[in-house]
Design an enzyme around this catalytic site. Structure first.
Site, PDB file in Angstrom:
ATOM      1  N   TRP A  31      40.328  13.334  25.982  1.00 29.73           N
ATOM      2  CA  TRP A  31      41.482  14.181  25.608  1.00 29.73           C
ATOM      3  C   TRP A  31      42.662  13.271  25.254  1.00 29.73           C
ATOM      4  O   TRP A  31      42.913  12.275  25.930  1.00 29.73           O
ATOM      5  CB  TRP A  31      41.892  15.071  26.790  1.00 29.73           C
ATOM      6  CG  TRP A  31      41.462  16.501  26.635  1.00 29.73           C
ATOM      7  CD1 TRP A  31      40.241  17.011  26.912  1.00 29.73           C
ATOM      8  CD2 TRP A  31      42.272  17.589  26.178  1.00 29.73           C
ATOM      9  NE1 TRP A  31      40.228  18.367  26.663  1.00 29.73           N
ATOM     10  CE2 TRP A  31      41.457  18.752  26.208  1.00 29.73           C
ATOM     11  CE3 TRP A  31      43.596  17.709  25.753  1.00 29.73           C
ATOM     12  CZ2 TRP A  31      41.924  20.004  25.841  1.00 29.73           C
ATOM     13  CZ3 TRP A  31      44.063  18.959  25.371  1.00 29.73           C
ATOM     14  CH2 TRP A  31      43.234  20.082  25.417  1.00 29.73           C
ATOM     15  N   PHE A  66      40.644  15.677  34.057  1.00 26.59           N
ATOM     16  CA  PHE A  66      40.125  16.221  35.310  1.00 26.59           C
ATOM     17  C   PHE A  66      38.804  15.558  35.698  1.00 26.59           C
ATOM     18  O   PHE A  66      38.520  15.374  36.893  1.00 26.59           O
ATOM     19  CB  PHE A  66      39.957  17.748  35.206  1.00 26.59           C
ATOM     20  CG  PHE A  66      39.685  18.386  36.536  1.00 26.59           C
ATOM     21  CD1 PHE A  66      40.696  18.502  37.482  1.00 26.59           C
ATOM     22  CD2 PHE A  66      38.419  18.837  36.858  1.00 26.59           C
ATOM     23  CE1 PHE A  66      40.439  19.058  38.732  1.00 26.59           C
ATOM     24  CE2 PHE A  66      38.154  19.402  38.099  1.00 26.59           C
ATOM     25  CZ  PHE A  66      39.168  19.506  39.041  1.00 26.59           C
ATOM     26  N   GLU A  67      38.015  15.173  34.705  1.00 28.46           N
ATOM     27  CA  GLU A  67      36.713  14.555  34.967  1.00 28.46           C
ATOM     28  C   GLU A  67      36.843  13.088  35.388  1.00 28.46           C
ATOM     29  O   GLU A  67      35.857  12.440  35.754  1.00 28.46           O
ATOM     30  CB  GLU A  67      35.804  14.670  33.731  1.00 28.46           C
ATOM     31  CG  GLU A  67      35.275  16.067  33.481  1.00 28.46           C
ATOM     32  CD  GLU A  67      36.318  17.049  32.977  1.00 28.46           C
ATOM     33  OE1 GLU A  67      37.113  16.677  32.093  1.00 28.46           O
ATOM     34  OE2 GLU A  67      36.363  18.189  33.486  1.00 28.46           O
ATOM     35  N   CYS A  89      45.531  10.968  29.806  1.00 30.84           N
ATOM     36  CA  CYS A  89      46.862  11.356  29.339  1.00 30.84           C
ATOM     37  C   CYS A  89      46.951  12.875  29.349  1.00 30.84           C
ATOM     38  O   CYS A  89      46.153  13.548  28.693  1.00 30.84           O
ATOM     39  CB  CYS A  89      47.087  10.820  27.925  1.00 30.84           C
ATOM     40  SG  CYS A  89      48.568  11.465  27.160  1.00 30.84           S
ATOM     41  N   ASP A  94      52.590  24.837  27.423  1.00 29.66           N
ATOM     42  CA  ASP A  94      53.382  26.031  27.722  1.00 29.66           C
ATOM     43  C   ASP A  94      52.950  26.728  29.011  1.00 29.66           C
ATOM     44  O   ASP A  94      53.587  27.676  29.445  1.00 29.66           O
ATOM     45  CB  ASP A  94      53.254  27.039  26.563  1.00 29.66           C
ATOM     46  CG  ASP A  94      53.865  26.479  25.299  1.00 29.66           C
ATOM     47  OD1 ASP A  94      54.793  25.653  25.415  1.00 29.66           O
ATOM     48  OD2 ASP A  94      53.409  26.859  24.207  1.00 29.66           O
ATOM     49  N   THR A  95      51.850  26.271  29.591  1.00 31.01           N
ATOM     50  CA  THR A  95      51.321  26.937  30.786  1.00 31.01           C
ATOM     51  C   THR A  95      51.319  25.954  31.960  1.00 31.01           C
ATOM     52  O   THR A  95      51.494  24.746  31.765  1.00 31.01           O
ATOM     53  CB  THR A  95      49.870  27.420  30.545  1.00 31.01           C
ATOM     54  OG1 THR A  95      49.027  26.256  30.523  1.00 31.01           O
ATOM     55  CG2 THR A  95      49.741  28.179  29.238  1.00 31.01           C
ATOM     56  N   HIS A  97      48.988  24.707  33.398  1.00 26.16           N
ATOM     57  CA  HIS A  97      47.768  23.894  33.415  1.00 26.16           C
ATOM     58  C   HIS A  97      48.079  22.422  33.707  1.00 26.16           C
ATOM     59  O   HIS A  97      47.385  21.756  34.474  1.00 26.16           O
ATOM     60  CB  HIS A  97      47.069  24.023  32.057  1.00 26.16           C
ATOM     61  CG  HIS A  97      45.639  23.603  32.083  1.00 26.16           C
ATOM     62  ND1 HIS A  97      44.631  24.415  32.522  1.00 26.16           N
ATOM     63  CD2 HIS A  97      45.044  22.438  31.727  1.00 26.16           C
ATOM     64  CE1 HIS A  97      43.481  23.785  32.437  1.00 26.16           C
ATOM     65  NE2 HIS A  97      43.706  22.571  31.956  1.00 26.16           N
ATOM     66  N   ARG A 136      54.421   4.836  25.779  1.00 24.24           N
ATOM     67  CA  ARG A 136      53.810   4.182  26.950  1.00 24.24           C
ATOM     68  C   ARG A 136      52.387   3.715  26.701  1.00 24.24           C
ATOM     69  O   ARG A 136      51.699   3.292  27.612  1.00 24.24           O
ATOM     70  CB  ARG A 136      53.842   5.173  28.132  1.00 24.24           C
ATOM     71  CG  ARG A 136      55.246   5.408  28.650  1.00 24.24           C
ATOM     72  CD  ARG A 136      55.382   6.711  29.414  1.00 24.24           C
ATOM     73  NE  ARG A 136      56.732   6.870  29.968  1.00 24.24           N
ATOM     74  CZ  ARG A 136      57.794   7.267  29.266  1.00 24.24           C
ATOM     75  NH1 ARG A 136      57.669   7.547  27.980  1.00 24.24           N
ATOM     76  NH2 ARG A 136      58.983   7.359  29.846  1.00 24.24           N
TER      77      ARG A 136
HETATM   78  C1  DLZ Z   1      42.118  21.737  29.202  1.00 26.62           C
HETATM   79  C2  DLZ Z   1      42.983  20.524  29.064  1.00 26.62           C
HETATM   80  C3  DLZ Z   1      44.312  20.642  28.604  1.00 26.62           C
HETATM   81  C4  DLZ Z   1      44.924  21.953  28.250  1.00 26.62           C
HETATM   82  N1  DLZ Z   1      45.086  19.561  28.457  1.00 26.62           N
HETATM   83  C5  DLZ Z   1      44.588  18.346  28.749  1.00 26.62           C
HETATM   84  C6  DLZ Z   1      45.385  17.184  28.595  1.00 26.62           C
HETATM   85  O1  DLZ Z   1      46.549  17.203  28.161  1.00 26.62           O
HETATM   86  N2  DLZ Z   1      44.838  15.984  28.932  1.00 26.62           N
HETATM   87  C7  DLZ Z   1      43.546  15.872  29.416  1.00 26.62           C
HETATM   88  O2  DLZ Z   1      43.118  14.747  29.706  1.00 26.62           O
HETATM   89  N3  DLZ Z   1      42.775  16.963  29.550  1.00 26.62           N
HETATM   90  C8  DLZ Z   1      43.254  18.174  29.232  1.00 26.62           C
HETATM   91  N4  DLZ Z   1      42.478  19.278  29.369  1.00 26.62           N
HETATM   92  C9  DLZ Z   1      41.054  19.104  29.785  1.00 26.62           C
HETATM   93  C10 DLZ Z   1      40.855  18.989  31.307  1.00 26.62           C
HETATM   94  O3  DLZ Z   1      41.203  17.712  31.780  1.00 26.62           O
HETATM   95  C11 DLZ Z   1      39.350  19.204  31.632  1.00 26.62           C
HETATM   96  O4  DLZ Z   1      38.573  18.372  30.819  1.00 26.62           O
HETATM   97  C12 DLZ Z   1      38.934  20.653  31.423  1.00 26.62           C
HETATM   98  O5  DLZ Z   1      39.758  21.517  32.156  1.00 26.62           O
HETATM   99  C13 DLZ Z   1      37.458  20.862  31.845  1.00 26.62           C
HETATM  100  O6  DLZ Z   1      37.290  20.546  33.224  1.00 26.62           O
END
Ligand code: DLZ
Length: 160
Positions: A31, A66-67, A89, A94-95, A97, A136
């Site tokens: 991501w 998250f992973e 990163c 807007d949420t 999350h 950064r």
């Molecule tokens: C879903 C999501 C969102 C909205 N934003 C990011 C982000 O800015 N950076 C990032 O590394 N990952 C994002 N993810 C994905 C989550 O980290 C994760 O991969 C999903 O929620 C699936 O578990």
């Protein structure tokens, strides 16, 4: 905490421990790849500049930040590495999350540091917008990947 006051790529090479003979795992999120790939490459360069053999660096990607928890946990549990660097990163949207991901990753990586003997370095950039992340990851404020690599070298020298 303000990166504005500290360039993330600046370090005194005379005070940084050699990485000769060290094995390092890097887990990075896909991501925001424009940012995370630059962080990953900065970490690899700083490690090799300071004596870690490129062949002693294992690099694995995960889908999102998250992973990083699972990826770093697998690396730590394998006992193959003297340090693990987790790179991601998260950019505020807007949420809520953003808050859940940041808190989850921070708690997960903290737990690994408490439970296992391998230092896990926190390379998660959390910013309000893309520009702050660019600043950064090789921009105006340096590269957090460099800072993570230096931190890994110092932690390995002190504890491994
Ligand atoms: C879903 C999501 C969102 C909205 N934003 C990011 C982000 O800015 N950076 C990032 O590394 N990952 C994002 N993810 C994905 C989550 O980290 C994760 O991969 C999903 O929620 C699936 O578990």
């Amino acid at each position: 905490m303000a990166s504005e006051l500290h360039n993330l790529s600046q370090y005194d090479p005379t005070t940084v421990a050699s990485g000769e003979g060290r094995k390092v795992g890097i887990v990075y999120a896909d991501w925001n790849s424009e940012i995370t790939y630059a962080l990953r490459d900065g970490a690899i360069k700083t490690l090799t500049d300071n004596g870690v053999e490129a062949s002693d660096i294992t690099v694995v990607s995960v889908p999102g930040s998250f992973e990083l928890i699972y990826g770093a946990a697998q690396m730590v549990k394998s006992k193959k590495y003297d340090a693990v660097i987790a790179i991601g990163c998260v950019i505020r949207g807007d949420t809520p999350h953003f808050d859940y991901i940041c808190e989850g990753v921070t708690a997960g990586l903290t737990q690994l540091n408490v439970e296992y003997d391998t230092p896990v370095i926190f390379g998660l950039i959390t910013t309000n917008n893309l520009l702050q992340a660019q600043e950064r990851s090789g921009g105006r404020l340096g590269n957090k990947g460099d800072e993570c690599a230096v931190t890994a070298l110092q932690m390995m020298a002190r504890f491994k």
